[in-house]
Write a protein that holds these residues in place. Sequence first.
Motif, PDB file in Angstrom:
ATOM      1  N   ARG B  15      57.510  79.335  43.358  1.00  0.00           N
ATOM      2  CA  ARG B  15      56.700  78.193  43.597  1.00  0.00           C
ATOM      3  C   ARG B  15      56.487  77.400  42.447  1.00  0.00           C
ATOM      4  O   ARG B  15      56.572  76.219  42.253  1.00  0.00           O
ATOM      5  CB  ARG B  15      55.486  78.685  44.189  1.00  0.00           C
ATOM      6  CG  ARG B  15      54.612  77.297  44.589  1.00  0.00           C
ATOM      7  CD  ARG B  15      54.831  77.048  46.095  1.00  0.00           C
ATOM      8  NE  ARG B  15      54.040  75.608  46.066  1.00  0.00           N
ATOM      9  CZ  ARG B  15      54.147  75.073  47.396  1.00  0.00           C
ATOM     10  NH1 ARG B  15      54.630  75.720  48.581  1.00  0.00           N
ATOM     11  NH2 ARG B  15      53.457  73.924  47.699  1.00  0.00           N
ATOM     12  N   ILE B  42      47.965  72.047  37.254  1.00  0.00           N
ATOM     13  CA  ILE B  42      48.976  71.758  38.050  1.00  0.00           C
ATOM     14  C   ILE B  42      49.386  73.051  38.937  1.00  0.00           C
ATOM     15  O   ILE B  42      49.694  72.935  40.138  1.00  0.00           O
ATOM     16  CB  ILE B  42      50.040  70.761  37.663  1.00  0.00           C
ATOM     17  CG1 ILE B  42      49.688  69.802  36.511  1.00  0.00           C
ATOM     18  CG2 ILE B  42      51.205  70.134  38.698  1.00  0.00           C
ATOM     19  CD1 ILE B  42      49.061  68.656  37.305  1.00  0.00           C
ATOM     20  N   LEU B  45      47.128  74.127  41.675  1.00  0.00           N
ATOM     21  CA  LEU B  45      47.568  73.501  42.900  1.00  0.00           C
ATOM     22  C   LEU B  45      48.494  73.879  43.574  1.00  0.00           C
ATOM     23  O   LEU B  45      48.489  74.150  44.977  1.00  0.00           O
ATOM     24  CB  LEU B  45      47.397  71.949  42.620  1.00  0.00           C
ATOM     25  CG  LEU B  45      47.765  71.068  43.871  1.00  0.00           C
ATOM     26  CD1 LEU B  45      46.832  71.055  44.913  1.00  0.00           C
ATOM     27  CD2 LEU B  45      48.217  69.702  43.378  1.00  0.00           C
ATOM     28  N   GLU B  46      49.693  74.089  42.936  1.00  0.00           N
ATOM     29  CA  GLU B  46      50.805  74.675  43.623  1.00  0.00           C
ATOM     30  C   GLU B  46      50.783  75.901  44.106  1.00  0.00           C
ATOM     31  O   GLU B  46      51.020  76.298  45.173  1.00  0.00           O
ATOM     32  CB  GLU B  46      51.888  74.728  42.548  1.00  0.00           C
ATOM     33  CG  GLU B  46      52.723  73.633  42.165  1.00  0.00           C
ATOM     34  CD  GLU B  46      53.432  73.001  43.525  1.00  0.00           C
ATOM     35  OE1 GLU B  46      53.943  73.348  44.318  1.00  0.00           O
ATOM     36  OE2 GLU B  46      53.420  71.448  43.289  1.00  0.00           O
ATOM     37  N   VAL B  48      47.738  77.367  45.180  1.00  0.00           N
ATOM     38  CA  VAL B  48      46.595  77.328  46.251  1.00  0.00           C
ATOM     39  C   VAL B  48      47.763  76.799  47.567  1.00  0.00           C
ATOM     40  O   VAL B  48      47.536  77.458  48.708  1.00  0.00           O
ATOM     41  CB  VAL B  48      45.714  76.252  46.039  1.00  0.00           C
ATOM     42  CG1 VAL B  48      44.803  75.887  47.159  1.00  0.00           C
ATOM     43  CG2 VAL B  48      44.612  76.896  45.184  1.00  0.00           C
ATOM     44  N   LEU B  49      48.588  75.651  47.541  1.00  0.00           N
ATOM     45  CA  LEU B  49      49.191  75.193  48.589  1.00  0.00           C
ATOM     46  C   LEU B  49      50.310  76.496  48.992  1.00  0.00           C
ATOM     47  O   LEU B  49      50.463  76.579  50.186  1.00  0.00           O
ATOM     48  CB  LEU B  49      50.259  73.864  48.159  1.00  0.00           C
ATOM     49  CG  LEU B  49      49.293  72.957  47.945  1.00  0.00           C
ATOM     50  CD1 LEU B  49      50.107  71.719  47.395  1.00  0.00           C
ATOM     51  CD2 LEU B  49      48.195  72.489  48.845  1.00  0.00           C
ATOM     52  N   ILE B  59      42.210  78.050  50.047  1.00  0.00           N
ATOM     53  CA  ILE B  59      41.206  78.111  49.134  1.00  0.00           C
ATOM     54  C   ILE B  59      40.680  76.769  48.737  1.00  0.00           C
ATOM     55  O   ILE B  59      41.397  75.827  48.264  1.00  0.00           O
ATOM     56  CB  ILE B  59      41.797  78.808  47.729  1.00  0.00           C
ATOM     57  CG1 ILE B  59      42.718  80.083  48.064  1.00  0.00           C
ATOM     58  CG2 ILE B  59      40.738  78.768  46.754  1.00  0.00           C
ATOM     59  CD1 ILE B  59      43.430  80.699  47.112  1.00  0.00           C
ATOM     60  N   GLN B  60      39.577  76.517  49.107  1.00  0.00           N
ATOM     61  CA  GLN B  60      39.129  74.953  48.952  1.00  0.00           C
ATOM     62  C   GLN B  60      38.167  74.775  47.917  1.00  0.00           C
ATOM     63  O   GLN B  60      38.175  73.781  47.072  1.00  0.00           O
ATOM     64  CB  GLN B  60      38.542  74.624  50.299  1.00  0.00           C
ATOM     65  CG  GLN B  60      39.576  74.213  51.422  1.00  0.00           C
ATOM     66  CD  GLN B  60      39.133  73.871  52.834  1.00  0.00           C
ATOM     67  OE1 GLN B  60      38.006  74.587  53.218  1.00  0.00           O
ATOM     68  NE2 GLN B  60      39.787  73.081  53.626  1.00  0.00           N
ATOM     69  N   ASP B  61      37.198  75.759  47.580  1.00  0.00           N
ATOM     70  CA  ASP B  61      36.082  75.881  46.807  1.00  0.00           C
ATOM     71  C   ASP B  61      36.639  75.921  45.232  1.00  0.00           C
ATOM     72  O   ASP B  61      37.317  76.895  45.019  1.00  0.00           O
ATOM     73  CB  ASP B  61      35.089  76.704  47.081  1.00  0.00           C
ATOM     74  CG  ASP B  61      33.563  76.331  46.072  1.00  0.00           C
ATOM     75  OD1 ASP B  61      32.909  75.683  46.237  1.00  0.00           O
ATOM     76  OD2 ASP B  61      33.690  77.160  45.145  1.00  0.00           O
ATOM     77  N   GLU B  62      36.397  74.837  44.427  1.00  0.00           N
ATOM     78  CA  GLU B  62      36.886  74.925  43.208  1.00  0.00           C
ATOM     79  C   GLU B  62      36.489  76.282  42.301  1.00  0.00           C
ATOM     80  O   GLU B  62      37.312  77.066  41.675  1.00  0.00           O
ATOM     81  CB  GLU B  62      36.841  73.718  42.460  1.00  0.00           C
ATOM     82  CG  GLU B  62      37.732  73.588  41.298  1.00  0.00           C
ATOM     83  CD  GLU B  62      37.307  72.107  40.654  1.00  0.00           C
ATOM     84  OE1 GLU B  62      36.569  71.424  41.111  1.00  0.00           O
ATOM     85  OE2 GLU B  62      38.020  72.025  39.663  1.00  0.00           O
ATOM     86  N   GLU B  63      35.240  76.286  42.558  1.00  0.00           N
ATOM     87  CA  GLU B  63      34.762  77.625  41.548  1.00  0.00           C
ATOM     88  C   GLU B  63      35.189  79.037  42.072  1.00  0.00           C
ATOM     89  O   GLU B  63      35.429  79.607  41.257  1.00  0.00           O
ATOM     90  CB  GLU B  63      33.117  77.693  41.771  1.00  0.00           C
ATOM     91  CG  GLU B  63      32.599  76.816  40.909  1.00  0.00           C
ATOM     92  CD  GLU B  63      32.550  76.839  39.446  1.00  0.00           C
ATOM     93  OE1 GLU B  63      32.643  78.013  39.035  1.00  0.00           O
ATOM     94  OE2 GLU B  63      32.804  75.850  38.713  1.00  0.00           O
ATOM     95  N   GLY B  65      37.906  79.117  43.688  1.00  0.00           N
ATOM     96  CA  GLY B  65      39.426  79.304  43.535  1.00  0.00           C
ATOM     97  C   GLY B  65      39.615  79.701  42.047  1.00  0.00           C
ATOM     98  O   GLY B  65      40.660  80.524  41.990  1.00  0.00           O
ATOM     99  N   ARG B  66      38.658  79.272  40.992  1.00  0.00           N
ATOM    100  CA  ARG B  66      39.197  79.800  39.735  1.00  0.00           C
ATOM    101  C   ARG B  66      39.218  81.211  39.494  1.00  0.00           C
ATOM    102  O   ARG B  66      39.722  81.863  39.052  1.00  0.00           O
ATOM    103  CB  ARG B  66      38.007  78.946  38.786  1.00  0.00           C
ATOM    104  CG  ARG B  66      38.507  77.913  38.356  1.00  0.00           C
ATOM    105  CD  ARG B  66      37.860  77.426  36.951  1.00  0.00           C
ATOM    106  NE  ARG B  66      38.014  76.099  36.908  1.00  0.00           N
ATOM    107  CZ  ARG B  66      36.863  75.127  36.988  1.00  0.00           C
ATOM    108  NH1 ARG B  66      35.687  75.831  37.485  1.00  0.00           N
ATOM    109  NH2 ARG B  66      36.692  73.874  36.977  1.00  0.00           N
ATOM    110  N   LEU B  69      41.979  82.928  41.618  1.00  0.00           N
ATOM    111  CA  LEU B  69      43.262  82.527  40.816  1.00  0.00           C
ATOM    112  C   LEU B  69      43.292  83.349  39.489  1.00  0.00           C
ATOM    113  O   LEU B  69      44.555  83.192  38.739  1.00  0.00           O
ATOM    114  CB  LEU B  69      43.547  81.093  40.673  1.00  0.00           C
ATOM    115  CG  LEU B  69      43.934  80.666  41.979  1.00  0.00           C
ATOM    116  CD1 LEU B  69      43.847  78.923  41.693  1.00  0.00           C
ATOM    117  CD2 LEU B  69      45.037  80.736  42.834  1.00  0.00           C
TER     118      LEU B  69
END
Lengths: 147, 84
Positions: B15, B42, B45-46, B48-49, B59-63, B65-66, B69
């Motif tokens: 990806r 960037i 985002l790739e 997550v998609l 994975i929608q919530d940014e916190e 997500g961090r 990831l």
Amino acid sequence: MELQKYLDHFKHRYPFLFIDRLIEVVPGQSCRALKNVSMNEKVFVGHFPDRPLMPGVLFIEMMAQASIMIFASEHNYLDAQHGVLAHVDKVKFLKTASPGDQLIIDVSLDGKFGKLAKFKGTVSCDGAVMAKGSFTVSLPRNPAGRS
Amino acid sequence: MQQLEQEIKELIIERLNLEGMSADEIESDAPLFGEGLGLDSIDSLELVLGIEKKYGVKIQDEELGRQVLSSVASLAEFIAKKRG
């Protein structure tokens, strides 16, 4: 929101506004916009003096500006109008545009995470695709809002 | 879990176009961002998609997500939990 209201909220102005009319906006999903290419474009002073051609990089900007419209009406993205390009991926320029061309810009959301949103887009004229590709825009958010 | 971690490593390489890199070179517990693999926002985002497309896990919530990831191991744990 009425379509022209989006343009009222839009921050880009001459000589860097590349949308003349919004045809359809589906908030959070997609946007179709129109741009008339005129002999009076400031960019044609230099590109090129003897043969006016719309620079390919401006096709990317047209798609980016249309993508910002998708979020311009969302509460959490009140500052989205100040969105900027963050990444450009696999963009192809298939045809050139010149004065008199009426360009149709189509963009749709691929997905978003945080303030970044990825889109697919095309710019076409008379049904022929002139540019297509993927790009990512960074959308500043209202400090009080969270996505 | 080891199989899932291997899949995630391959997804990251594919990806994010990390040409010349093999899954074996990515340690499951090493940080993906910053000093580790050196990924940027960037890339997040790739990823997550890519994860949404492959596993149907959003994975929608940014916190959150961090945290998710942060490494291959944390990603595998999150995906396994979401998939039940």
